[in-house]
Design an enzyme around this catalytic site. Structure first.
Site, PDB file in Angstrom:
ATOM      1  N   ASP A  22     -29.151  79.071  85.529  1.00 16.74           N
ATOM      2  CA  ASP A  22     -30.243  79.639  84.735  1.00 16.74           C
ATOM      3  C   ASP A  22     -30.200  79.103  83.303  1.00 16.74           C
ATOM      4  O   ASP A  22     -29.150  78.678  82.817  1.00 16.74           O
ATOM      5  CB  ASP A  22     -30.097  81.169  84.737  1.00 16.74           C
ATOM      6  CG  ASP A  22     -31.327  81.853  84.169  1.00 16.74           C
ATOM      7  OD1 ASP A  22     -32.437  81.284  84.288  1.00 16.74           O
ATOM      8  OD2 ASP A  22     -31.177  82.957  83.616  1.00 16.74           O
ATOM      9  N   GLY A  25     -35.328  76.738  80.862  1.00 15.20           N
ATOM     10  CA  GLY A  25     -36.459  76.919  79.947  1.00 15.20           C
ATOM     11  C   GLY A  25     -35.998  77.076  78.514  1.00 15.20           C
ATOM     12  O   GLY A  25     -36.503  76.404  77.601  1.00 15.20           O
ATOM     13  N   TRP A  27     -33.184  76.188  77.236  1.00 16.67           N
ATOM     14  CA  TRP A  27     -32.537  74.940  76.794  1.00 16.67           C
ATOM     15  C   TRP A  27     -33.592  74.000  76.219  1.00 16.67           C
ATOM     16  O   TRP A  27     -33.388  73.397  75.163  1.00 16.67           O
ATOM     17  CB  TRP A  27     -31.830  74.290  77.990  1.00 16.67           C
ATOM     18  CG  TRP A  27     -31.030  73.072  77.665  1.00 16.67           C
ATOM     19  CD1 TRP A  27     -29.717  73.031  77.294  1.00 16.67           C
ATOM     20  CD2 TRP A  27     -31.490  71.713  77.695  1.00 16.67           C
ATOM     21  NE1 TRP A  27     -29.328  71.729  77.086  1.00 16.67           N
ATOM     22  CE2 TRP A  27     -30.387  70.905  77.321  1.00 16.67           C
ATOM     23  CE3 TRP A  27     -32.699  71.097  77.977  1.00 16.67           C
ATOM     24  CZ2 TRP A  27     -30.472  69.512  77.235  1.00 16.67           C
ATOM     25  CZ3 TRP A  27     -32.795  69.717  77.895  1.00 16.67           C
ATOM     26  CH2 TRP A  27     -31.686  68.937  77.525  1.00 16.67           C
ATOM     27  N   HIS A  39     -36.068  71.716  83.159  1.00 18.49           N
ATOM     28  CA  HIS A  39     -35.846  71.646  84.612  1.00 18.49           C
ATOM     29  C   HIS A  39     -35.309  70.267  84.996  1.00 18.49           C
ATOM     30  O   HIS A  39     -34.459  70.153  85.874  1.00 18.49           O
ATOM     31  CB  HIS A  39     -37.132  71.968  85.370  1.00 18.49           C
ATOM     32  CG  HIS A  39     -37.581  73.394  85.201  1.00 18.49           C
ATOM     33  ND1 HIS A  39     -36.721  74.456  85.307  1.00 18.49           N
ATOM     34  CD2 HIS A  39     -38.799  73.933  84.910  1.00 18.49           C
ATOM     35  CE1 HIS A  39     -37.380  75.583  85.108  1.00 18.49           C
ATOM     36  NE2 HIS A  39     -38.646  75.298  84.858  1.00 18.49           N
ATOM     37  N   GLU A  69     -38.818  85.304  93.888  1.00 18.31           N
ATOM     38  CA  GLU A  69     -39.589  85.872  92.778  1.00 18.31           C
ATOM     39  C   GLU A  69     -40.171  84.783  91.868  1.00 18.31           C
ATOM     40  O   GLU A  69     -41.074  85.049  91.060  1.00 18.31           O
ATOM     41  CB  GLU A  69     -38.694  86.804  91.928  1.00 18.31           C
ATOM     42  CG  GLU A  69     -38.346  88.130  92.611  1.00 18.31           C
ATOM     43  CD  GLU A  69     -37.364  87.975  93.766  1.00 18.31           C
ATOM     44  OE1 GLU A  69     -36.457  87.120  93.685  1.00 18.31           O
ATOM     45  OE2 GLU A  69     -37.512  88.711  94.773  1.00 18.31           O
ATOM     46  N   LEU A 133     -18.169  67.940 101.338  1.00 14.68           N
ATOM     47  CA  LEU A 133     -18.700  69.112 100.616  1.00 14.68           C
ATOM     48  C   LEU A 133     -19.991  69.548 101.282  1.00 14.68           C
ATOM     49  O   LEU A 133     -20.841  68.714 101.609  1.00 14.68           O
ATOM     50  CB  LEU A 133     -18.981  68.734  99.152  1.00 14.68           C
ATOM     51  CG  LEU A 133     -19.723  69.768  98.300  1.00 14.68           C
ATOM     52  CD1 LEU A 133     -18.831  70.970  97.978  1.00 14.68           C
ATOM     53  CD2 LEU A 133     -20.228  69.144  96.996  1.00 14.68           C
TER      54      LEU A 133
HETATM   55  C1  IPE Z   1     -32.677  83.154  88.900  1.00 16.12           C
HETATM   56  O1  IPE Z   1     -33.121  82.890  87.618  1.00 16.12           O
HETATM   57  C2  IPE Z   1     -33.256  82.161  89.869  1.00 16.12           C
HETATM   58  C3  IPE Z   1     -32.802  80.782  89.750  1.00 16.12           C
HETATM   59  C4  IPE Z   1     -31.929  80.323  88.898  1.00 16.12           C
HETATM   60  C5  IPE Z   1     -33.372  79.891  90.705  1.00 16.12           C
HETATM   61  P1  IPE Z   1     -34.416  83.596  87.036  1.00 16.12           P
HETATM   62  O2  IPE Z   1     -34.563  83.122  85.639  1.00 16.12           O
HETATM   63  O3  IPE Z   1     -35.570  83.394  87.924  1.00 16.12           O
HETATM   64  O4  IPE Z   1     -34.020  85.136  87.090  1.00 16.12           O
HETATM   65  P2  IPE Z   1     -34.479  86.315  86.124  1.00 16.12           P
HETATM   66  O5  IPE Z   1     -35.969  86.250  86.066  1.00 16.12           O
HETATM   67  O6  IPE Z   1     -33.847  86.060  84.805  1.00 16.12           O
HETATM   68  O7  IPE Z   1     -33.948  87.566  86.758  1.00 16.12           O
HETATM   69  C1  IPE Z   2     -33.604  78.490  85.933  1.00 16.62           C
HETATM   70  O1  IPE Z   2     -34.056  78.311  84.627  1.00 16.62           O
HETATM   71  C2  IPE Z   2     -34.258  77.523  86.877  1.00 16.62           C
HETATM   72  C3  IPE Z   2     -35.240  78.124  87.792  1.00 16.62           C
HETATM   73  C4  IPE Z   2     -35.554  79.389  87.895  1.00 16.62           C
HETATM   74  C5  IPE Z   2     -35.919  77.190  88.651  1.00 16.62           C
HETATM   75  P1  IPE Z   2     -35.220  79.151  84.027  1.00 16.62           P
HETATM   76  O2  IPE Z   2     -36.507  78.432  84.246  1.00 16.62           O
HETATM   77  O3  IPE Z   2     -35.191  80.545  84.530  1.00 16.62           O
HETATM   78  O4  IPE Z   2     -34.872  79.109  82.472  1.00 16.62           O
HETATM   79  P2  IPE Z   2     -34.900  80.330  81.454  1.00 16.62           P
HETATM   80  O5  IPE Z   2     -34.106  81.433  82.035  1.00 16.62           O
HETATM   81  O6  IPE Z   2     -36.333  80.706  81.272  1.00 16.62           O
HETATM   82  O7  IPE Z   2     -34.291  79.778  80.205  1.00 16.62           O
HETATM   83 MG    MG Z   3     -34.238  82.255  83.907  1.00 18.31          MG
END
Ligand code: IPE
Ligand code: IPE
Ligand code: MG
Length: 216
Positions: A22, A25, A27, A39, A69, A133
């Protein structure tokens, strides 16, 4: 002086690591760039993690790439992710295969574009015999979906008359969940600073150690 017996050190390594990667975005936002830039950098992070697991002899790595989600995100971001996913697959598969990585996709994949579904099957088939792996990529995955699917499969057996409700126990239930071919994750990592599970593996992390890091 190294006080840890190397043989013991190997024994102490996790066998199965699960990661919620996670913070893509945030970053990118910190660098005044669009989320898609984050991404893309996320793909590089995946490569680094896979290399580290290969180097350390980890058996199984399970990554959360797209949650059930995540469809709620803006349409633009969802299609960017699909695009990136498809291109990363095409680009990385040869190297993964050459390094003995077996790729598997876990989740309700029927929701994805047919082209992407076909790519997934092709990659799984091609890497099926690899042993170094196992890389499970969770796509359109949700821990609750996993548990509900298992419950439905057992209910169908009961309806068909091949199973008695009284015979449903943890072992039988477990067999219907995802990832049963491997031991449960012993280490669960989430990057990005949030200290929640966000519907990743629920059944499987009953005894995993949870590690949260602020690193995006
Ligand atoms: C969890 O991260 C899902 C993935 C990393 C693919 P999210 O950013 O979607 O989760 P929330 O919204 O913070 O719970
Ligand atoms: C996790 O990073 C990647 C996916 C859910 C695909 P995010 O997109 O949730 O990044 P943040 O949490 O908004 O920084
Ligand atoms: Mg996130």
């Amino acid at each position: 002086m190294n006080l840890i017996d190397p043989a013991l050190a190997v024994q102490r390594l996790p066998k199965h690591i699960a990661i919620v990667m996670d913070g893509n975005g945030r970053w990118a936002e910190a660098r005044h760039r669009p989320r898609s830039f984050g991404h893309k950098a996320g793909v590089d992070a995946v490569r680094a993690v896979v290399e580290a697991c290969l180097k350390r002899g980890i058996d199984v790595l399970t990554l959360f790439a797209f949650s059930s989600e995540n469809w709620r995100r803006p349409q633009q971001e969802v299609s960017t992710l699909m695009d990136l996913f498809m291109r990363a697959l095409d680009r990385e598969v040869d190297t993964l295969h050459d390094n003995g990585v077996r790729l598997r996709f876990v989740g309700a994949r029927e929701a994805f574009p047919v082209e992407l579904q076909e790519r997934m099957v092709k990659v799984e088939t091609r890497t099926l015999g690899n042993r170094k792996l196992v890389l499970n990529v969770a796509v359109n995955y949700g821990g609750r979906w996993d548990i509900v699917s298992a419950a439905r499969a057992l209910a169908e057996q009961v309806q068909a008359g091949t199973l008695l409700p009284g015979d449903i126990d943890e072992v039988r239930f477990h067999r219907m969940t995802q990832l049963t071919e491997w031991p449960d994750p012993d280490l669960f990592i989430r990057t990005g600073g949030e200290t929640r599970v966000s519907n990743f593996l629920l059944w499987q992390i009953a005894y995993a150690e949870l590690y949260f890091t602020d690193t995006l």
